[in-house]
Enzyme design. Structure first.
Site, PDB file in Angstrom:
ATOM      1  N   HIS A  69       0.809  -1.221   0.000  1.00 15.79           N
ATOM      2  CA  HIS A  69       0.000   0.000   0.000  1.00 15.79           C
ATOM      3  C   HIS A  69       0.839   1.266   0.000  1.00 15.79           C
ATOM      4  O   HIS A  69       0.312   2.369  -0.169  1.00 15.79           O
ATOM      5  CB  HIS A  69      -1.009  -0.011   1.160  1.00 15.79           C
ATOM      6  CG  HIS A  69      -0.451   0.363   2.489  1.00 15.79           C
ATOM      7  ND1 HIS A  69       0.045  -0.555   3.392  1.00 15.79           N
ATOM      8  CD2 HIS A  69      -0.309   1.573   3.082  1.00 15.79           C
ATOM      9  CE1 HIS A  69       0.453   0.064   4.479  1.00 15.79           C
ATOM     10  NE2 HIS A  69       0.252   1.347   4.316  1.00 15.79           N
ATOM     11  N   ASP A 116      -0.089  -7.769   2.313  1.00 13.95           N
ATOM     12  CA  ASP A 116       0.510  -6.441   2.144  1.00 13.95           C
ATOM     13  C   ASP A 116       2.034  -6.531   2.260  1.00 13.95           C
ATOM     14  O   ASP A 116       2.634  -6.108   3.246  1.00 13.95           O
ATOM     15  CB  ASP A 116      -0.073  -5.484   3.189  1.00 13.95           C
ATOM     16  CG  ASP A 116       0.232  -4.026   2.893  1.00 13.95           C
ATOM     17  OD1 ASP A 116       0.703  -3.732   1.779  1.00 13.95           O
ATOM     18  OD2 ASP A 116      -0.008  -3.180   3.783  1.00 13.95           O
ATOM     19  N   SER A 221       4.336   2.772   7.843  1.00 12.64           N
ATOM     20  CA  SER A 221       4.013   1.643   6.971  1.00 12.64           C
ATOM     21  C   SER A 221       5.227   1.170   6.195  1.00 12.64           C
ATOM     22  O   SER A 221       6.044   1.971   5.729  1.00 12.64           O
ATOM     23  CB  SER A 221       2.921   2.053   5.977  1.00 12.64           C
ATOM     24  OG  SER A 221       1.719   2.334   6.629  1.00 12.64           O
TER      25      SER A 221
END
Length: 277
Positions: A69, A116, A221
């Protein structure tokens, strides 16, 4: 009765206390410079400069692991910077790379961030130094941390839900959360899958700020979740706000993707143990 001005002042002081208390990620601390030499900053062009957008970590001479992402539609001019402690200072340790290849996991799901995990191939091998080194990652067959195990993570993500970002790398120790609870409807429900683990650390009782807990946040992230110095997870997703009691940080379990990683990097698969003995 307190005047409106007194109420506003008290509210401002409370917000300031929340921000100043969150000295790292959320509730963490500044890392010792270059004590985590595997950390990568994925940066996006902004005018004539680069701005930190996501984290990553070095797993091989020309490879960085991160989250899908972070780069869902391709590199789009992004750079990978290694050897970073301060994002703004001109550190001699910094090495900047173009992205030669980006491999997003083909089964990534945008609605719940399942699978992910992404691999970045740098345009050249990095120069090994005290500030730039690889980190070991857990492979299939390894033991992942169980509930309440202490793990740690790092990044340049937001200090609070107000969006304030640090200049220097922050780190935090947190605890693995019970996966059965993370799958409950009042937590993440069916969005939480077996490819994920969740972790955070609630402020203990008595607690001067009971709504503050240690957690990863926006901008962290793609960074690593480590257990005994080995990367076991990738910072993925959590709640819309960081530090929510029922929305712990979610991390992709790396050991579930050994074969995919080997296929992408061209590594020889690890042979199974000899069962004849």
């Amino acid at each position: 009765m307190a005047s409106q001005r007194e109420v506003l002042i008290a509210a401002a002081l409370f917000i300031f206390a929340l921000i100043s208390h969150s000295e790292g990620i959320m509730g963490g601390r500044e890392a010792a410079p270059h004590s985590r030499p595997y950390m990568a900053s994925i940066q996006v062009p902004e005018g004539n400069n680069l701005k930190h957008e996501c984290g990553g970590f070095v797993i091989a001479a020309q490879w960085v692991m991160t989250a899908v992402h972070c780069l869902p539609t391709g590199p789009n001019g992004r750079k990978v910077v290694l050897g970073v402690h301060s994002l703004s200072e001109a550190e001699e340790t910094k090495q900047t790379f173009d992205i030669l290849e980006l491999h997003n996991h083909p089964d990534y799901r945008t609605y719940n961030y399942d699978n992910d995990i992404a691999l970045i191939k740098l345009d050249r091998p990095f120069n090994i130094s005290e500030a730039v080194k690889t980190v070991e990652y857990l492979r299939e067959g390894g033991t992942n941390p169980g509930t309440d195990a202490e793990v740690d993570t790092a990044g340049w993500g937001a200090l609070s839900n107000l969006g304030e970002r640090p200049d220097k790398l922050k780190e935090v120790s947190i605890e693995v959360f019970n996966p059965a609870r993370c799958g409950r409807s009042d937590y993440f429900g069916r969005k939480f899958t077996t490819n994920m683990m969740c972790a955070h650390k609630v402020c203990p009782n008595p607690c001067d700020q009971p709504h503050i807990k240690e957690d990863s946040c926006d901008g962290d992230s793609g960074g690593p979740l480590l257990y005994n110095g080995v990367a076991v997870g990738i910072t993925s997703n959590g709640g819309k706000k960081c530090g929510q009691i029922k929305k712990p940080g979610i991390y992709t379990i790396i050991s579930h993707y050994t074969q995919w990683i080997d296929n992408i990097m061209g590594a020889e698969p690890t042979p199974p143990p000899d069962q004849s003995a």
